[in-house]
Design an enzyme around this catalytic site. Structure first.
Site, PDB file in Angstrom:
ATOM      1  N   GLU A 125       0.876  -1.172   0.000  1.00 22.99           N
ATOM      2  CA  GLU A 125       0.000   0.000   0.000  1.00 22.99           C
ATOM      3  C   GLU A 125       0.918   1.228   0.000  1.00 22.99           C
ATOM      4  O   GLU A 125       1.645   1.448   0.968  1.00 22.99           O
ATOM      5  CB  GLU A 125      -0.891   0.013   1.237  1.00 22.99           C
ATOM      6  N   ASP A 152      -0.826  14.276  -9.098  1.00 25.65           N
ATOM      7  CA  ASP A 152       0.223  13.241  -9.151  1.00 25.65           C
ATOM      8  C   ASP A 152       1.195  13.599 -10.273  1.00 25.65           C
ATOM      9  O   ASP A 152       0.748  14.002 -11.359  1.00 25.65           O
ATOM     10  CB  ASP A 152      -0.389  11.868  -9.473  1.00 25.65           C
ATOM     11  N   ARG A 197      17.376  17.435 -10.366  1.00 25.13           N
ATOM     12  CA  ARG A 197      16.216  18.316 -10.539  1.00 25.13           C
ATOM     13  C   ARG A 197      15.996  19.050  -9.210  1.00 25.13           C
ATOM     14  O   ARG A 197      15.821  18.398  -8.176  1.00 25.13           O
ATOM     15  CB  ARG A 197      14.954  17.510 -10.890  1.00 25.13           C
ATOM     16  N   HIS A 229      13.481  23.089  -5.902  1.00 22.33           N
ATOM     17  CA  HIS A 229      12.289  23.842  -6.305  1.00 22.33           C
ATOM     18  C   HIS A 229      11.266  23.954  -5.185  1.00 22.33           C
ATOM     19  O   HIS A 229      11.166  23.074  -4.322  1.00 22.33           O
ATOM     20  CB  HIS A 229      11.607  23.141  -7.487  1.00 22.33           C
ATOM     21  N   LYS A 251       4.836  17.520  -0.685  1.00 25.39           N
ATOM     22  CA  LYS A 251       5.131  16.471  -1.666  1.00 25.39           C
ATOM     23  C   LYS A 251       5.364  15.146  -0.954  1.00 25.39           C
ATOM     24  O   LYS A 251       6.131  15.080   0.007  1.00 25.39           O
ATOM     25  CB  LYS A 251       6.375  16.859  -2.485  1.00 25.39           C
ATOM     26  N   HIS A 255      12.814  21.437  -2.642  1.00 27.14           N
ATOM     27  CA  HIS A 255      12.975  19.992  -2.877  1.00 27.14           C
ATOM     28  C   HIS A 255      13.774  19.741  -4.147  1.00 27.14           C
ATOM     29  O   HIS A 255      13.645  20.472  -5.141  1.00 27.14           O
ATOM     30  CB  HIS A 255      11.591  19.342  -3.006  1.00 27.14           C
ATOM     31  N   TYR A 279       5.276  11.260  -7.557  1.00 28.77           N
ATOM     32  CA  TYR A 279       4.935  11.964  -6.327  1.00 28.77           C
ATOM     33  C   TYR A 279       3.600  12.675  -6.399  1.00 28.77           C
ATOM     34  O   TYR A 279       3.112  12.994  -7.469  1.00 28.77           O
ATOM     35  CB  TYR A 279       6.029  12.962  -5.947  1.00 28.77           C
ATOM     36  N   LYS A 337      17.341  26.302 -16.354  1.00 32.63           N
ATOM     37  CA  LYS A 337      16.710  27.030 -15.230  1.00 32.63           C
ATOM     38  C   LYS A 337      17.440  26.713 -13.925  1.00 32.63           C
ATOM     39  O   LYS A 337      17.754  27.593 -13.131  1.00 32.63           O
ATOM     40  CB  LYS A 337      15.234  26.598 -15.132  1.00 32.63           C
ATOM     41  N   ASP A 338      17.720  25.431 -13.695  1.00 33.07           N
ATOM     42  CA  ASP A 338      18.299  25.040 -12.402  1.00 33.07           C
ATOM     43  C   ASP A 338      19.761  25.455 -12.271  1.00 33.07           C
ATOM     44  O   ASP A 338      20.269  25.613 -11.155  1.00 33.07           O
ATOM     45  CB  ASP A 338      18.143  23.543 -12.192  1.00 33.07           C
TER      46      ASP A 338
HETATM   47  C1  LIG Z   1       6.470  20.518 -12.043  1.00 39.54           C
HETATM   48  C2  LIG Z   1       5.592  20.592 -13.249  1.00 39.54           C
HETATM   49  C3  LIG Z   1       6.103  20.837 -14.504  1.00 39.54           C
HETATM   50  N1  LIG Z   1       5.271  20.896 -15.588  1.00 39.54           N
HETATM   51  C4  LIG Z   1       5.863  21.133 -16.918  1.00 39.54           C
HETATM   52  C5  LIG Z   1       6.638  22.430 -17.017  1.00 39.54           C
HETATM   53  C6  LIG Z   1       7.748  22.106 -17.992  1.00 39.54           C
HETATM   54  O1  LIG Z   1       7.291  22.303 -19.328  1.00 39.54           O
HETATM   55  C7  LIG Z   1       7.990  20.611 -17.797  1.00 39.54           C
HETATM   56  C8  LIG Z   1       9.206  20.325 -16.955  1.00 39.54           C
HETATM   57  O2  LIG Z   1       9.096  21.141 -15.800  1.00 39.54           O
HETATM   58  P1  LIG Z   1      10.349  21.262 -14.806  1.00 39.54           P
HETATM   59  O3  LIG Z   1      11.605  21.375 -15.603  1.00 39.54           O
HETATM   60  O4  LIG Z   1       9.998  22.352 -13.823  1.00 39.54           O
HETATM   61  O5  LIG Z   1      10.306  19.838 -14.103  1.00 39.54           O
HETATM   62  P2  LIG Z   1      11.193  19.413 -12.845  1.00 39.54           P
HETATM   63  O6  LIG Z   1      12.559  19.974 -12.961  1.00 39.54           O
HETATM   64  O7  LIG Z   1      11.021  17.951 -12.699  1.00 39.54           O
HETATM   65  O8  LIG Z   1      10.458  20.161 -11.650  1.00 39.54           O
HETATM   66  C9  LIG Z   1      10.071  19.469 -10.489  1.00 39.54           C
HETATM   67  O9  LIG Z   1      11.262  19.106  -9.855  1.00 39.54           O
HETATM   68  C10 LIG Z   1      11.357  19.182  -8.463  1.00 39.54           C
HETATM   69  C11 LIG Z   1      12.095  17.951  -8.010  1.00 39.54           C
HETATM   70  C12 LIG Z   1      10.109  19.383  -7.704  1.00 39.54           C
HETATM   71  O10 LIG Z   1      10.045  19.105  -6.511  1.00 39.54           O
HETATM   72  C13 LIG Z   1       8.931  19.964  -8.353  1.00 39.54           C
HETATM   73  O11 LIG Z   1       7.868  19.053  -8.335  1.00 39.54           O
HETATM   74  C14 LIG Z   1       9.157  20.388  -9.741  1.00 39.54           C
HETATM   75  O12 LIG Z   1       9.704  21.680  -9.707  1.00 39.54           O
HETATM   76  O13 LIG Z   1       6.811  20.099 -17.146  1.00 39.54           O
HETATM   77  C15 LIG Z   1       3.922  20.707 -15.494  1.00 39.54           C
HETATM   78  O14 LIG Z   1       3.185  20.775 -16.489  1.00 39.54           O
HETATM   79  N2  LIG Z   1       3.389  20.465 -14.242  1.00 39.54           N
HETATM   80  C16 LIG Z   1       4.165  20.389 -13.119  1.00 39.54           C
HETATM   81  O15 LIG Z   1       3.633  20.140 -12.012  1.00 39.54           O
END
Ligand SMILES: Cc1cn([C@H]2C[C@H](O)[C@@H](COP(=O)(O)OP(=O)(O)O[C@H]3O[C@H](C)C(=O)[C@H](O)[C@H]3O)O2)c(=O)[nH]c1=O
Length: 183
Positions: free
Chosen positions: A28, A48, A59, A62, A72, A119, A132, A169-170
């Site tokens: 579960e 989700d 990553r 954020h 989360k 995170h 998540y 970005k990061d």
């Molecule tokens: C987070 C998110 C992103 N997106 C789209 C926006 C971008 O076009 C694409 C990739 O987004 P991003 O580069 O921000 O994805 P991650 O780098 O995995 O971001 C996440 O990474 C760290 C670990 C986190 O804790 C957050 O959940 C989140 O910031 O997905 C969405 O459409 N919905 C969403 O909830």
């Protein structure tokens, strides 16, 4: 399901009960009543997410600003990551401190990271599927970040035999001193 507070006690390591047999396993992965009772919160999850990354991808870090701050509940369904939460609540006694845990498809461990934390995670395996739940919807206008290797936070990321790989970005996230924090 075992919930253990980490050094920052609002962050919990969660170890589900695994039922293994000749077919494989069952567990579960979430129960609302157990979660709320163990964390002492009434958070519910409304989104989700699932990301897949290769080894060395980092990553983060954020977070979303209030009123879109996200809690989360994170886990790995394939591979392994080192997952990190940084306390960015100015009023917190652990402001600026971080906690981390290795989450893998083998150990089935999860982390509960409440709103008020930045995170991120580093992928340790060839690939990792990171899934998540969040307590608030994605709100890009409120999306903020912290530099992954900020010296004032001092996260001890594991060393790998590959270079770390971050999004544009990061790579340009603000330092801890310059980032917007929670009150
Ligand atoms: C987070 C998110 C992103 N997106 C789209 C926006 C971008 O076009 C694409 C990739 O987004 P991003 O580069 O921000 O994805 P991650 O780098 O995995 O971001 C996440 O990474 C760290 C670990 C986190 O804790 C957050 O959940 C989140 O910031 O997905 C969405 O459409 N919905 C969403 O909830």
């Amino acid at each position: 399901m075992k919930f253990t507070p980490l050094a920052i006690p609002d962050v919990f390591l969660i170890e589900p009960k695994v039922f293994g047999d000749a077919r494989g396993f069952f567990l579960e992965s979430f129960k609302q009543d157990s979660f709320n009772a163990a964390t002492g919160t009434s958070y519910e999850f409304i989104q989700d997410n699932h990301s897949r990354s290769s080894k060395g991808v980092l990553r983060g870090l954020h977070y979303q600003l209030p009123p879109h701050a996200q809690g989360k509940l994170v886990r790995v369904t394939s591979g392994a990551v080192f997952d990190v939460a940084v306390d960015i609540r100015r009023s917190s006694s652990t402001f600026g401190q971080w906690v981390g845990a290795e989450l893998t498809a083998e150990n089935h461990h999860q982390l509960w990271i409440p709103p008020g934390f930045a995170h991120g995670f580093l992928v340790l395996s060839d690939t990792a599927d990171f899934v998540y739940k969040t307590t608030a919807y994605y709100a890009p206008e409120s999306d903020r970040g912290l530099l992954w290797n900020d010296v004032d936070i001092g996260i001890a990321w594991p060393s790998l035999d590959v270079a770390f790989s971050l999004s544009e970005k990061d790579q340009k996230q603000p330092t801890f001193k310059l980032a917007e924090m929670f009150d």
